[in-house]
Write a protein that holds these residues in place. Sequence first.
Motif, short mmCIF file in Angstrom:
data_model
loop_
_atom_site.label_atom_id
_atom_site.label_comp_id
_atom_site.label_asym_id
_atom_site.label_seq_id
_atom_site.Cartn_x
_atom_site.Cartn_y
_atom_site.Cartn_z
N LEU A 461 13.39 -56.61 0.51
CA LEU A 461 12.12 -57.16 0.97
C LEU A 461 11.07 -56.06 1.10
N TYR A 462 11.46 -54.95 1.68
CA TYR A 462 10.55 -53.82 1.87
C TYR A 462 9.99 -53.35 0.54
N VAL A 463 10.85 -53.12 -0.46
CA VAL A 463 10.40 -52.59 -1.75
C VAL A 463 9.54 -53.61 -2.49
N GLY A 464 9.99 -54.85 -2.53
CA GLY A 464 9.24 -55.88 -3.25
C GLY A 464 7.89 -56.15 -2.62
N LEU A 465 7.85 -56.24 -1.29
CA LEU A 465 6.59 -56.50 -0.61
C LEU A 465 5.64 -55.31 -0.77
N ALA A 466 6.19 -54.10 -0.72
CA ALA A 466 5.36 -52.90 -0.92
C ALA A 466 4.73 -52.90 -2.31
N ASP A 467 5.51 -53.26 -3.32
CA ASP A 467 4.96 -53.35 -4.68
C ASP A 467 3.79 -54.32 -4.73
N LEU A 468 3.98 -55.46 -4.11
CA LEU A 468 2.97 -56.52 -4.15
C LEU A 468 1.69 -56.10 -3.42
N LEU A 469 1.83 -55.58 -2.21
CA LEU A 469 0.66 -55.21 -1.42
C LEU A 469 -0.09 -54.03 -2.04
N ASP A 470 0.67 -53.10 -2.59
CA ASP A 470 0.03 -51.93 -3.20
C ASP A 470 -0.79 -52.32 -4.42
N GLU A 471 -0.31 -53.27 -5.19
CA GLU A 471 -1.02 -53.68 -6.40
C GLU A 471 -2.41 -54.20 -6.08
N TYR A 472 -2.54 -54.88 -4.93
CA TYR A 472 -3.82 -55.49 -4.58
C TYR A 472 -4.56 -54.73 -3.46
N GLY A 473 -4.13 -53.51 -3.19
CA GLY A 473 -4.87 -52.66 -2.27
C GLY A 473 -4.82 -53.06 -0.82
N VAL A 474 -3.74 -53.74 -0.40
CA VAL A 474 -3.60 -54.10 1.01
C VAL A 474 -2.95 -52.93 1.75
N PRO A 475 -3.60 -52.36 2.76
CA PRO A 475 -3.00 -51.24 3.51
C PRO A 475 -1.70 -51.68 4.18
N PHE A 476 -0.67 -50.87 4.07
CA PHE A 476 0.60 -51.23 4.70
C PHE A 476 1.40 -49.98 5.01
N SER A 477 2.31 -50.13 5.96
CA SER A 477 3.28 -49.08 6.28
C SER A 477 4.61 -49.74 6.56
N ALA A 478 5.68 -48.97 6.47
CA ALA A 478 7.02 -49.51 6.67
C ALA A 478 7.85 -48.54 7.51
N PHE A 479 8.63 -49.09 8.42
CA PHE A 479 9.48 -48.31 9.31
C PHE A 479 10.87 -48.92 9.35
N ALA A 480 11.85 -48.07 9.61
CA ALA A 480 13.21 -48.52 9.90
C ALA A 480 13.52 -48.10 11.33
N LEU A 588 14.31 -65.31 4.27
CA LEU A 588 13.70 -64.08 4.75
C LEU A 588 12.43 -63.77 3.96
N VAL A 589 12.53 -63.85 2.63
CA VAL A 589 11.37 -63.59 1.78
C VAL A 589 10.26 -64.60 2.04
N ASP A 590 10.64 -65.89 2.12
CA ASP A 590 9.63 -66.94 2.29
C ASP A 590 8.86 -66.79 3.60
N TYR A 591 9.56 -66.55 4.71
CA TYR A 591 8.89 -66.40 6.00
C TYR A 591 7.96 -65.19 6.01
N THR A 592 8.41 -64.10 5.43
CA THR A 592 7.60 -62.88 5.42
C THR A 592 6.34 -63.06 4.59
N VAL A 593 6.51 -63.62 3.39
CA VAL A 593 5.37 -63.80 2.49
C VAL A 593 4.36 -64.77 3.09
N LYS A 594 4.85 -65.83 3.74
CA LYS A 594 3.93 -66.80 4.35
C LYS A 594 3.15 -66.15 5.49
N ALA A 595 3.82 -65.30 6.25
CA ALA A 595 3.12 -64.61 7.35
C ALA A 595 2.02 -63.71 6.82
N VAL A 596 2.32 -62.97 5.75
CA VAL A 596 1.32 -62.08 5.16
C VAL A 596 0.19 -62.89 4.55
N GLU A 597 0.54 -63.98 3.86
CA GLU A 597 -0.49 -64.83 3.25
C GLU A 597 -1.44 -65.39 4.31
#
Length: 602
Positions: A461-480, A588-597
């Motif tokens: 989820l982290y890698v895929g979402l990062a790819d998506l957000l980066d492509e469209y210039g959405v600022p993001f950060s990720a932590f474990a 997991l993917v669906d809930y995360t993507v809907k929240a970001v959308e």
Amino acid sequence: MRNLKILAKILANSVHMDVAFEAVSTASCDGKCIRIPQHWGLSNDPKDEIIVRGMMDHEALGHGRFTDFKVWVQKFADHKITNLDAAIHNILEDIFIETMAMASKPGTKNNLSELVRVLVDTEDFFGPEPQHLQPEDGATMLVNALLIVCRSNLLPGQAQYLGSRAAAYEKLCQQAFGPLWTQIYAIAAKSASAQSTQDTLELTLQIKRLVEAAAVGKLPQPSDGEPNGEAGEPDSAQSESQGTGKGKGKAKGKAKAKGKGEAESAEEQGGDGDGAGDGQPEDQGKGKGKGKGSKPSKGRGAGAGCADGEQIQSAARKLLEQSNDEMPVVEITEAASQEMNDSKHTRKAVSDPTCGEWPTLLPPQPATLALANRIASRSEDIIDVLKTMTHAGRHVGLVGKRLSSRHLNRVPTCDLRVFTNKSHARGIDTGVVLMCDFSTSMNDPISRQDPTSRATAANGLYVGLADLLDEYGVPFSAFAFNNSPKSIKLTDEDWSTNRRKLLVPYPCGGTSAGAALYQAVAEASQLTQQRRLVVLITDGDTNDTGVLDAAYQDAAELGIDVVTLLLGDAHSLYYEGKAERCLTTSSLVDYTVKAVEAAISD
């Protein structure tokens, strides 16, 4: 439990002030930004919250709004300012800005008086007990006396904590400086009615000239035009001993006071005096004082006290000799910061996102990358929104030019947002922070429905979402996080560089979701975007629910949206009603993507 960094951010936001967390030991303000020590962290001590609230009111509502920093800095170039002068100016400026802050926001009075209550017993502020000072400690005595007496008499709510010490210092200064102290305080008391930093500087320079005159045996008397009355407007201040408005009384002798609003002492003038005086019975006169100051000093009149002329001259000379010695701490924020740095406090640091212990990051497994590649295929709706809003924003940026035809096939049919003019198109104004649990239990399968390990799903989820957000210039950060949070990608880091050398965390340790969410909220609070979203992914109960409660509360106060996803089928009472349960990778993917959308398109 409070995160002091987040509390500082909340308080700064309330007065529209920026906050920067830096490697400093003392909080400060330059009129635009409040600098906060970056080592402030999570605190169990209620005194810490009192200190932070008082400091922020002093810096943001006081200095931030009312101090003229150009005058504050320029004084050293324009005048021969000594350490003694600087300390006195600091005291007077604090009286001015706190008076103004209390008038603009009533709650400030309680916050500042509570701060004084906490600091009054410290060794770093409000000086030593007066009986521990000697006559040769002239500069220290004067500075501490002005600090305590001015705060006690001129700032509402502080006399209850400083009154007895202020009275003792006044008595000591009357013995050491006599009428010199009375006139110094009369000038200082005007700071409660000052209107600018320039006013407080002028008062400081008046005190400087007064001491210099006394040192050569030319201490001005009230009749010489020096201010010596009640604390009123800057040009007509008076102390209570020298007139509180209207007072009646008789002084021994028959001379009439010539000073404006003050009866001179019988020992020097004699006679029945007509002058404003509400001090000791033997010095009382009657007259009219002018001003609107707060509670003034209860010292004796200008000629009272134990010091004679030679002693006053000697004391003034001593002040000048010591004027460039190290002065006591007079800035309340400095004293409060020292108290915050005290090791006695039960406080632990919030993990630095660039540091912290964490096992070696590892290259992702093939299953992680496969899952990441599937994110785009399950995110058609958010991609449509991202495309439309991104290209609408770019079109607006090209004023007077046509929309590039190569963009049209990427815009949903009949989506008129792409044709709106500059005043309607807004682009993307959202920042995202992803915080994923990587405790030992994340090695387990998601559920009986999905055998994929929880760690694999979270990393994918982290890698895929990062790819998506980066492509469209959405600022993001990720932590474990496990027992503490660790950054994987910070907002200002380039994702393409990270992607080429991709490393992901491996599960280990326990679960401290509270500290993790606080780190995510701290990161989100630094974003400049209008909408800020934190996605917290975990698989079970945490060992710091009290901290987690406070983190949710602070996020709400800062206007930061938090979406919590509970991965797996483990029973968790704490998250009931607070989190969406995800039993498969797809959910997991669906809930995360809907929240970001939702955050992006709102």
